[in-house]
Design a protein around this motif. Structure first.
Motif, PDB file in Angstrom:
ATOM      1  N   UNK A  58       0.968  -1.155  -0.014  1.00 35.42           N
ATOM      2  CA  UNK A  58      -0.093   0.035   0.113  1.00 35.42           C
ATOM      3  C   UNK A  58       0.887   1.172  -0.025  1.00 35.42           C
ATOM      4  N   UNK A  59       0.549   2.153  -1.018  1.00 34.16           N
ATOM      5  CA  UNK A  59       1.301   3.502  -0.879  1.00 34.16           C
ATOM      6  C   UNK A  59       0.711   4.549  -0.988  1.00 34.16           C
ATOM      7  N   UNK A  60       1.101   5.352  -0.020  1.00 37.28           N
ATOM      8  CA  UNK A  60       0.304   6.716   0.015  1.00 37.28           C
ATOM      9  C   UNK A  60      -1.002   6.824   0.503  1.00 37.28           C
ATOM     10  N   UNK A  61      -1.017   6.052   1.823  1.00 39.43           N
ATOM     11  CA  UNK A  61      -2.177   6.004   2.549  1.00 39.43           C
ATOM     12  C   UNK A  61      -3.513   5.363   1.828  1.00 39.43           C
ATOM     13  N   UNK A  62      -3.001   4.014   1.293  1.00 36.22           N
ATOM     14  CA  UNK A  62      -3.923   3.435   0.404  1.00 36.22           C
ATOM     15  C   UNK A  62      -4.512   3.908  -0.867  1.00 36.22           C
ATOM     16  N   UNK A  63      -3.802   4.980  -1.413  1.00 44.33           N
ATOM     17  CA  UNK A  63      -4.057   5.523  -2.671  1.00 44.33           C
ATOM     18  C   UNK A  63      -3.646   4.563  -3.881  1.00 44.33           C
ATOM     19  N   UNK A  64      -2.472   3.842  -3.712  1.00 43.88           N
ATOM     20  CA  UNK A  64      -1.901   3.477  -4.687  1.00 43.88           C
ATOM     21  C   UNK A  64      -1.388   1.891  -4.141  1.00 43.88           C
ATOM     22  N   UNK A  65      -0.863   1.328  -5.239  1.00 47.14           N
ATOM     23  CA  UNK A  65      -0.420  -0.178  -4.817  1.00 47.14           C
ATOM     24  C   UNK A  65       0.931  -0.623  -5.884  1.00 47.14           C
ATOM     25  N   UNK A  66       1.676  -1.059  -4.998  1.00 45.12           N
ATOM     26  CA  UNK A  66       3.022  -1.335  -6.009  1.00 45.12           C
ATOM     27  C   UNK A  66       2.966  -3.020  -5.683  1.00 45.12           C
ATOM     28  N   UNK A  81       4.328  -3.643 -10.937  1.00 46.18           N
ATOM     29  CA  UNK A  81       3.451  -2.767 -11.427  1.00 46.18           C
ATOM     30  C   UNK A  81       3.333  -1.676 -10.338  1.00 46.18           C
ATOM     31  N   UNK A  82       3.179  -0.410 -10.877  1.00 46.92           N
ATOM     32  CA  UNK A  82       2.348   0.852  -9.672  1.00 46.92           C
ATOM     33  C   UNK A  82       1.304   1.238 -10.454  1.00 46.92           C
ATOM     34  N   UNK A  83       0.457   0.979  -9.552  1.00 44.62           N
ATOM     35  CA  UNK A  83      -1.044   1.624 -10.068  1.00 44.62           C
ATOM     36  C   UNK A  83      -2.012   2.207  -8.870  1.00 44.62           C
ATOM     37  N   UNK A  84      -2.953   2.862  -9.595  1.00 53.35           N
ATOM     38  CA  UNK A  84      -4.022   3.244  -8.739  1.00 53.35           C
ATOM     39  C   UNK A  84      -4.644   2.166  -7.890  1.00 53.35           C
ATOM     40  N   UNK A  85      -5.417   2.538  -6.760  1.00 53.08           N
ATOM     41  CA  UNK A  85      -6.270   1.648  -5.857  1.00 53.08           C
ATOM     42  C   UNK A  85      -7.261   1.161  -7.129  1.00 53.08           C
ATOM     43  N   UNK A  86      -7.945   1.971  -7.749  1.00 54.62           N
ATOM     44  CA  UNK A  86      -8.819   1.754  -8.785  1.00 54.62           C
ATOM     45  C   UNK A  86      -8.370   0.626  -9.848  1.00 54.62           C
ATOM     46  N   UNK A  88      -5.850  -1.487  -9.241  1.00 50.80           N
ATOM     47  CA  UNK A  88      -5.514  -2.619  -8.712  1.00 50.80           C
ATOM     48  C   UNK A  88      -6.903  -3.412  -8.459  1.00 50.80           C
ATOM     49  N   UNK A  89      -7.897  -2.887  -8.388  1.00 52.07           N
ATOM     50  CA  UNK A  89      -9.239  -3.666  -8.083  1.00 52.07           C
ATOM     51  C   UNK A  89      -9.727  -4.279  -9.266  1.00 52.07           C
ATOM     52  N   UNK A  90      -8.994  -3.744 -10.676  1.00 51.55           N
ATOM     53  CA  UNK A  90      -9.451  -4.519 -11.892  1.00 51.55           C
ATOM     54  C   UNK A  90      -8.842  -5.879 -12.038  1.00 51.55           C
ATOM     55  N   UNK A  91      -7.825  -6.125 -11.082  1.00 53.81           N
ATOM     56  CA  UNK A  91      -7.083  -7.655 -10.984  1.00 53.81           C
ATOM     57  C   UNK A  91      -6.390  -8.055 -12.260  1.00 53.81           C
ATOM     58  N   UNK A  92      -6.147  -7.099 -13.232  1.00 52.59           N
ATOM     59  CA  UNK A  92      -5.375  -7.513 -14.565  1.00 52.59           C
ATOM     60  C   UNK A  92      -3.765  -7.755 -13.953  1.00 52.59           C
ATOM     61  N   UNK A  93      -3.280  -7.274 -12.985  1.00 57.48           N
ATOM     62  CA  UNK A  93      -2.116  -7.540 -12.539  1.00 57.48           C
ATOM     63  C   UNK A  93      -1.809  -9.083 -12.244  1.00 57.48           C
ATOM     64  N   UNK A  94      -2.894 -10.029 -11.806  1.00 52.90           N
ATOM     65  CA  UNK A  94      -2.944 -11.132 -11.299  1.00 52.90           C
ATOM     66  C   UNK A  94      -2.241 -12.157 -12.256  1.00 52.90           C
ATOM     67  N   UNK A  95      -2.128 -12.180 -13.231  1.00 47.56           N
ATOM     68  CA  UNK A  95      -1.740 -13.162 -14.308  1.00 47.56           C
ATOM     69  C   UNK A  95      -0.343 -13.088 -14.236  1.00 47.56           C
ATOM     70  N   UNK A  96       0.289 -11.944 -13.794  1.00 53.77           N
ATOM     71  CA  UNK A  96       1.817 -11.815 -13.544  1.00 53.77           C
ATOM     72  C   UNK A  96       2.369 -12.451 -12.510  1.00 53.77           C
ATOM     73  N   UNK A  97       1.563 -12.793 -11.474  1.00 53.75           N
ATOM     74  CA  UNK A  97       2.119 -13.259 -10.303  1.00 53.75           C
ATOM     75  C   UNK A  97       2.076 -14.827 -10.217  1.00 53.75           C
TER      76      UNK A  97
END
Length: 97
Positions: A58-66, A81-86, A88-97
């Motif tokens: 959680x980055x910046x008081x939960x505004x961003x995700x790294x 990835x570095x992204x907004x919380x919004x 992050x909630x789309x879950x497109x990053x999950x396939x890279x993990x």
């Protein structure tokens, strides 16, 4: 720990200038760290989570995700990835993990 790469952070804060300071703080903390396990990560970042092979910060008081892959034996943190919380909630990053 060695962070690979700071470029991803800079590219993100170019579009989100308010994220610059929290990302620089994260970077400095990680550079000083000597993690051997995820428990060590949690000592530095209490709100960090793990998903499969990735650590989520959680980055910046939960505004961003790294999202990063941490290689404890190699002492390296690969920023994926570095992204907004919004976004992050789309879950497109999950396939890279």
């Amino acid at each position: 720990m060695r962070v690979i790469s700071k470029r991803a952070l800079r590219e993100f804060w170019k579009n989100e200038p308010i994220a610059k300071q929290p990302l620089e703080d994260w970077y400095r903390s990680v550079k000083k760290a000597d993690w051997e396990t995820f428990a060590d990560v949690r000592e530095t970042f209490r709100r960090a989570d793990v998903f499969r092979d990735c650590v989520i910060f959680d980055i910046g008081g939960n505004k961003y995700r790294l999202i990063a892959k941490v290689r404890y034996q190699r002492k390296k943190v690969f920023v994926r990835f570095v992204m907004s919380h919004f976004d992050y909630d789309k879950d497109s990053w999950k396939s890279d993990c």
